[in-house]
Enzyme design. Structure first.
Site, PDB file in Angstrom:
ATOM      1  N   ARG A   8       0.822  -1.217   0.000  1.00 38.91           N
ATOM      2  CA  ARG A   8       0.000   0.000   0.000  1.00 38.91           C
ATOM      3  C   ARG A   8       0.850   1.260   0.000  1.00 38.91           C
ATOM      4  NH1 ARG A   8      -4.034  -0.259   4.536  1.00 38.91           N
ATOM      5  NH2 ARG A   8      -4.712   1.716   3.684  1.00 38.91           N
ATOM      6  N   VAL A  67      -5.575   7.287   5.967  1.00 42.74           N
ATOM      7  CA  VAL A  67      -4.199   7.142   6.466  1.00 42.74           C
ATOM      8  C   VAL A  67      -3.193   7.494   5.368  1.00 42.74           C
ATOM      9  CG1 VAL A  67      -4.921   5.344   8.102  1.00 42.74           C
ATOM     10  CG2 VAL A  67      -4.013   4.656   5.869  1.00 42.74           C
ATOM     11  N   ASP A  68      -3.683   7.946   4.210  1.00 45.73           N
ATOM     12  CA  ASP A  68      -2.783   8.153   3.058  1.00 45.73           C
ATOM     13  C   ASP A  68      -1.946   9.416   3.136  1.00 45.73           C
ATOM     14  OD1 ASP A  68      -4.617  10.198   2.297  1.00 45.73           O
ATOM     15  OD2 ASP A  68      -5.751   8.806   1.043  1.00 45.73           O
ATOM     16  N   HIS A  75      -7.463   7.716  12.204  1.00 49.87           N
ATOM     17  CA  HIS A  75      -7.062   6.308  12.030  1.00 49.87           C
ATOM     18  C   HIS A  75      -5.562   6.174  11.779  1.00 49.87           C
ATOM     19  CE1 HIS A  75     -11.455   5.037  10.876  1.00 49.87           C
ATOM     20  NE2 HIS A  75     -11.311   5.278  12.164  1.00 49.87           N
ATOM     21  N   CYS A 117       8.175   0.444  23.226  1.00 50.53           N
ATOM     22  CA  CYS A 117       8.265   1.716  23.966  1.00 50.53           C
ATOM     23  C   CYS A 117       7.268   2.759  23.476  1.00 50.53           C
ATOM     24  CB  CYS A 117       9.691   2.270  23.928  1.00 50.53           C
ATOM     25  SG  CYS A 117      10.187   2.923  22.310  1.00 50.53           S
ATOM     26  N   CYS A 154      12.829  -0.684  16.302  1.00 52.59           N
ATOM     27  CA  CYS A 154      12.862   0.659  16.890  1.00 52.59           C
ATOM     28  C   CYS A 154      14.306   1.129  17.078  1.00 52.59           C
ATOM     29  CB  CYS A 154      12.152   0.604  18.235  1.00 52.59           C
ATOM     30  SG  CYS A 154      12.221   2.119  19.187  1.00 52.59           S
ATOM     31  N   GLY A 178     -17.160  11.389   1.167  1.00 44.20           N
ATOM     32  CA  GLY A 178     -16.557  10.125   0.737  1.00 44.20           C
ATOM     33  C   GLY A 178     -16.313   9.099   1.815  1.00 44.20           C
TER      34      GLY A 178
HETATM   35  C1  BJW Z   1     -16.819   8.530  -3.238  1.00 47.21           C
HETATM   36  C2  BJW Z   1     -15.996   8.493  -4.328  1.00 47.21           C
HETATM   37  C3  BJW Z   1     -15.780   9.713  -4.960  1.00 47.21           C
HETATM   38  C4  BJW Z   1     -16.072   6.527  -3.628  1.00 47.21           C
HETATM   39  N1  BJW Z   1     -16.350  10.812  -4.487  1.00 47.21           N
HETATM   40  N2  BJW Z   1     -17.409   9.631  -2.799  1.00 47.21           N
HETATM   41  C5  BJW Z   1     -20.000   0.616  17.734  1.00 47.21           C
HETATM   42  C6  BJW Z   1     -20.936  -0.124  17.064  1.00 47.21           C
HETATM   43  C7  BJW Z   1     -20.549  -1.185  16.250  1.00 47.21           C
HETATM   44  C8  BJW Z   1     -19.202  -1.513  16.095  1.00 47.21           C
HETATM   45  C9  BJW Z   1     -18.266  -0.761  16.756  1.00 47.21           C
HETATM   46  C10 BJW Z   1     -18.671   0.294  17.549  1.00 47.21           C
HETATM   47  N3  BJW Z   1     -17.553   0.864  18.079  1.00 47.21           N
HETATM   48  C11 BJW Z   1     -16.474   0.200  17.614  1.00 47.21           C
HETATM   49  C12 BJW Z   1     -16.883  -0.805  16.826  1.00 47.21           C
HETATM   50  C13 BJW Z   1     -15.978  -1.741  16.142  1.00 47.21           C
HETATM   51  C14 BJW Z   1     -15.324  -1.142  14.913  1.00 47.21           C
HETATM   52  C15 BJW Z   1     -16.392  -0.820  13.871  1.00 47.21           C
HETATM   53  O1  BJW Z   1     -16.835   0.286  13.695  1.00 47.21           O
HETATM   54  N4  BJW Z   1     -16.796  -1.805  13.104  1.00 47.21           N
HETATM   55  C16 BJW Z   1     -17.790  -1.570  12.047  1.00 47.21           C
HETATM   56  C17 BJW Z   1     -17.301  -2.224  10.743  1.00 47.21           C
HETATM   57  C18 BJW Z   1     -19.141  -2.007  12.519  1.00 47.21           C
HETATM   58  N5  BJW Z   1     -14.572   0.064  15.252  1.00 47.21           N
HETATM   59  C19 BJW Z   1     -13.363   0.013  15.787  1.00 47.21           C
HETATM   60  O2  BJW Z   1     -12.858  -1.047  16.058  1.00 47.21           O
HETATM   61  C20 BJW Z   1     -12.675   1.340  16.062  1.00 47.21           C
HETATM   62  N6  BJW Z   1     -12.209   1.353  17.398  1.00 47.21           N
HETATM   63  C21 BJW Z   1     -12.967   1.707  18.436  1.00 47.21           C
HETATM   64  O3  BJW Z   1     -14.078   2.198  18.298  1.00 47.21           O
HETATM   65  O4  BJW Z   1     -12.399   1.471  19.671  1.00 47.21           O
HETATM   66  C22 BJW Z   1     -13.250   1.353  20.805  1.00 47.21           C
HETATM   67  C23 BJW Z   1     -13.994   0.015  20.709  1.00 47.21           C
HETATM   68  C24 BJW Z   1     -13.367  -1.118  20.244  1.00 47.21           C
HETATM   69  C25 BJW Z   1     -14.059  -2.322  20.129  1.00 47.21           C
HETATM   70  C26 BJW Z   1     -15.414  -2.372  20.443  1.00 47.21           C
HETATM   71  C27 BJW Z   1     -16.051  -1.226  20.900  1.00 47.21           C
HETATM   72  C28 BJW Z   1     -15.330  -0.015  21.032  1.00 47.21           C
HETATM   73  C29 BJW Z   1     -11.440   1.459  15.171  1.00 47.21           C
HETATM   74  C30 BJW Z   1     -11.776   1.530  13.749  1.00 47.21           C
HETATM   75  C31 BJW Z   1     -10.490   1.550  12.912  1.00 47.21           C
HETATM   76  C32 BJW Z   1     -10.811   1.427  11.440  1.00 47.21           C
HETATM   77  N7  BJW Z   1      -9.646   1.234  10.717  1.00 47.21           N
HETATM   78  C33 BJW Z   1      -9.751   1.089   9.242  1.00 47.21           C
HETATM   79  C34 BJW Z   1      -8.629   0.221   8.643  1.00 47.21           C
HETATM   80  C35 BJW Z   1      -7.274   0.664   8.863  1.00 47.21           C
HETATM   81  C36 BJW Z   1      -6.377  -0.217   8.048  1.00 47.21           C
HETATM   82  C37 BJW Z   1      -5.619   0.612   7.059  1.00 47.21           C
HETATM   83  O5  BJW Z   1      -6.165   1.517   6.408  1.00 47.21           O
HETATM   84  O6  BJW Z   1      -4.469   0.314   6.903  1.00 47.21           O
HETATM   85  O7  BJW Z   1      -9.821   2.377   8.666  1.00 47.21           O
HETATM   86  S1  BJW Z   1     -11.202   0.263   8.676  1.00 47.21           S
HETATM   87  C38 BJW Z   1     -11.323   1.184   7.195  1.00 47.21           C
HETATM   88  O8  BJW Z   1     -12.646   1.753   7.223  1.00 47.21           O
HETATM   89  C39 BJW Z   1     -10.298   2.327   7.315  1.00 47.21           C
HETATM   90  C40 BJW Z   1     -11.185   3.526   6.997  1.00 47.21           C
HETATM   91  O9  BJW Z   1     -10.641   4.711   7.571  1.00 47.21           O
HETATM   92  C41 BJW Z   1     -12.527   3.137   7.553  1.00 47.21           C
HETATM   93  C42 BJW Z   1     -13.668   3.894   6.957  1.00 47.21           C
HETATM   94  O10 BJW Z   1     -13.828   3.562   5.607  1.00 47.21           O
HETATM   95  P1  BJW Z   1     -14.254   4.670   4.558  1.00 47.21           P
HETATM   96  O11 BJW Z   1     -13.206   5.705   4.446  1.00 47.21           O
HETATM   97  O12 BJW Z   1     -15.618   5.129   4.866  1.00 47.21           O
HETATM   98  O13 BJW Z   1     -14.202   3.841   3.179  1.00 47.21           O
HETATM   99  P2  BJW Z   1     -15.322   2.934   2.509  1.00 47.21           P
HETATM  100  O14 BJW Z   1     -14.655   2.137   1.457  1.00 47.21           O
HETATM  101  O15 BJW Z   1     -16.104   2.195   3.507  1.00 47.21           O
HETATM  102  O16 BJW Z   1     -16.321   3.972   1.827  1.00 47.21           O
HETATM  103  C43 BJW Z   1     -15.916   4.803   0.759  1.00 47.21           C
HETATM  104  C44 BJW Z   1     -17.060   5.746   0.456  1.00 47.21           C
HETATM  105  O17 BJW Z   1     -16.621   6.689  -0.512  1.00 47.21           O
HETATM  106  C45 BJW Z   1     -18.282   5.027  -0.131  1.00 47.21           C
HETATM  107  O18 BJW Z   1     -19.448   5.494   0.526  1.00 47.21           O
HETATM  108  C46 BJW Z   1     -18.286   5.459  -1.605  1.00 47.21           C
HETATM  109  O19 BJW Z   1     -19.595   5.585  -2.130  1.00 47.21           O
HETATM  110  C47 BJW Z   1     -17.606   6.787  -1.523  1.00 47.21           C
HETATM  111  N8  BJW Z   1     -16.893   7.182  -2.727  1.00 47.21           N
HETATM  112  N9  BJW Z   1     -15.555   7.153  -4.491  1.00 47.21           N
HETATM  113  C48 BJW Z   1     -17.205  10.689  -3.396  1.00 47.21           C
HETATM  114  N10 BJW Z   1     -14.966   9.769  -6.049  1.00 47.21           N
HETATM  115 ZN    ZN Z   2      11.064   1.311  21.039  1.00 48.65          ZN
END
Ligand code: BJW
Ligand code: ZN
Length: 244
Positions: free
Chosen positions: A72, A105-106, A121, A132, A149, A189
């Site tokens: 990536r 994250v980009d 994120h 550490c 590290c 987005g």
């Molecule tokens: C366009 C377009 C164009 C296209 N113009 N538009 C409460 C309820 C239920 C679950 C949970 C909750 N709280 C926590 C959770 C668990 C979990 C979660 O939410 N899971 C869900 C899947 C249900 N959340 C977590 O674990 C978070 N931590 C947390 O809350 O800690 C406390 C806790 C933990 C455990 C339990 C309870 C509480 C952390 C979330 C970290 C997410 N990390 C990621 C991956 C990182 C890996 C990496 O990148 O290397 O981050 S997941 C991935 O999704 C990435 C993104 O930032 C994130 C969001 O995605 P995004 O950006 O919305 O992308 P897409 O692909 O989904 O959508 C793209 C959109 O663009 C689409 O709508 C298109 O239509 C549109 N689009 N082209 C305009 N040209």
């Molecule tokens: Zn270290």
């Protein structure tokens, strides 16, 4: 919800607002050629999130996870901000109070020139020591595996928030403050399904903000916002800054 009417209203709101907050997701960078997560060509169509983007996956096989991040990094290194990223830099320049919350994250927002920013994120160009906790910028492509590290020789990991991990409390506090204080929240987005960011539209609405969404499709946020504009970020977002 008429597209043209919606655009005019958002333009007028943005032009008069003193405090603007923006939430972005991978859709804004799709127009730069960075893959989204859940779209037709999204990363989660080819890879399993639980194998790559969880602390358990990294503990099980850090080399596999790093190989994915190296792939990536190689891809993102060739990409540049687009007109939507640059329009948000202009919005920051115009507004008295501005905060951009990105799930991306980009690193394309800071490259474009956004300063008032929470990368909730993390950032793919940063690494963190699993021993550490030291965070460093590392732009090597690829990173030689397995990276250690410089301070304690501990294993380095990507400085990215994986599923099940908590966001940095300082980032979350700053984001919450910006959501509560803004007159306009612009959401661009994001599929609006990953928490806690998925709750930000409702939170700002409850606090009295005018909330608008720009997305190719409808999302769960579309039901919450005042105006949902369907279209490409790189076309719509610059248009929103034109004089109403
Ligand atoms: C366009 C377009 C164009 C296209 N113009 N538009 C409460 C309820 C239920 C679950 C949970 C909750 N709280 C926590 C959770 C668990 C979990 C979660 O939410 N899971 C869900 C899947 C249900 N959340 C977590 O674990 C978070 N931590 C947390 O809350 O800690 C406390 C806790 C933990 C455990 C339990 C309870 C509480 C952390 C979330 C970290 C997410 N990390 C990621 C991956 C990182 C890996 C990496 O990148 O290397 O981050 S997941 C991935 O999704 C990435 C993104 O930032 C994130 C969001 O995605 P995004 O950006 O919305 O992308 P897409 O692909 O989904 O959508 C793209 C959109 O663009 C689409 O709508 C298109 O239509 C549109 N689009 N082209 C305009 N040209
Ligand atoms: Zn270290």
């Amino acid at each position: 919800m008429q597209r043209s009417t919606g655009i005019e209203e958002v333009k007028a709101r943005l032009a008069s607002a003193r405090a603007v907050t923006v939430l972005t997701g991978s859709g804004i960078s799709a127009d730069s050629g960075v893959p989204t997560f859940r779209g037709a060509d999204g990363l989660w169509r080819s890879f399993r999130a639980e194998d790559l983007a969880t602390p358990e996956a990294f503990a099980r096989d850090p080399r596999l996870v790093w190989e994915w991040y190296n792939w990536r990094r190689e891809l993102i290194a060739t990409k540049s901000p687009n007109a939507a990223h640059y329009a948000l830099v202009e919005l920051e320049r115009r507004a008295d109070h501005f905060w951009l919350i990105t799930q991306n994250v980009d690193g394309l927002h800071p490259i474009a020139g956004t300063r008032q920013l929470s990368e909730i994120h993390g950032n793919i160009w940063k690494v963190r020591c699993t021993q550490c906790g030291k965070v460093e910028t590392n732009r090597a492509v690829p990173i030689p595996l397995l990276p250690q590290c410089s301070a304690c020789n501990g294993l380095l990991r990507p400085h990215i928030v994986w599923f099940g991990e908590s966001l940095d409390p300082a980032d979350l506090d700053r984001s919450m403050a910006a959501l509560r204080a803004c007159e306009v929240l612009l959401i661009i987005g994001t599929s609006g399904i990953v928490y806690p960011a998925a709750a930000f539209a409702a939170l700002a609405k409850q606090a009295g903000a005018f909330v608008a969404e720009v997305n190719l499709d409808s999302t769960p946020n579309s039901q919450v916002v005042d105006v949902a504009i369907q279209g490409r970020a790189k076309e719509i977002v610059p248009e929103l800054l034109q004089t109403p």
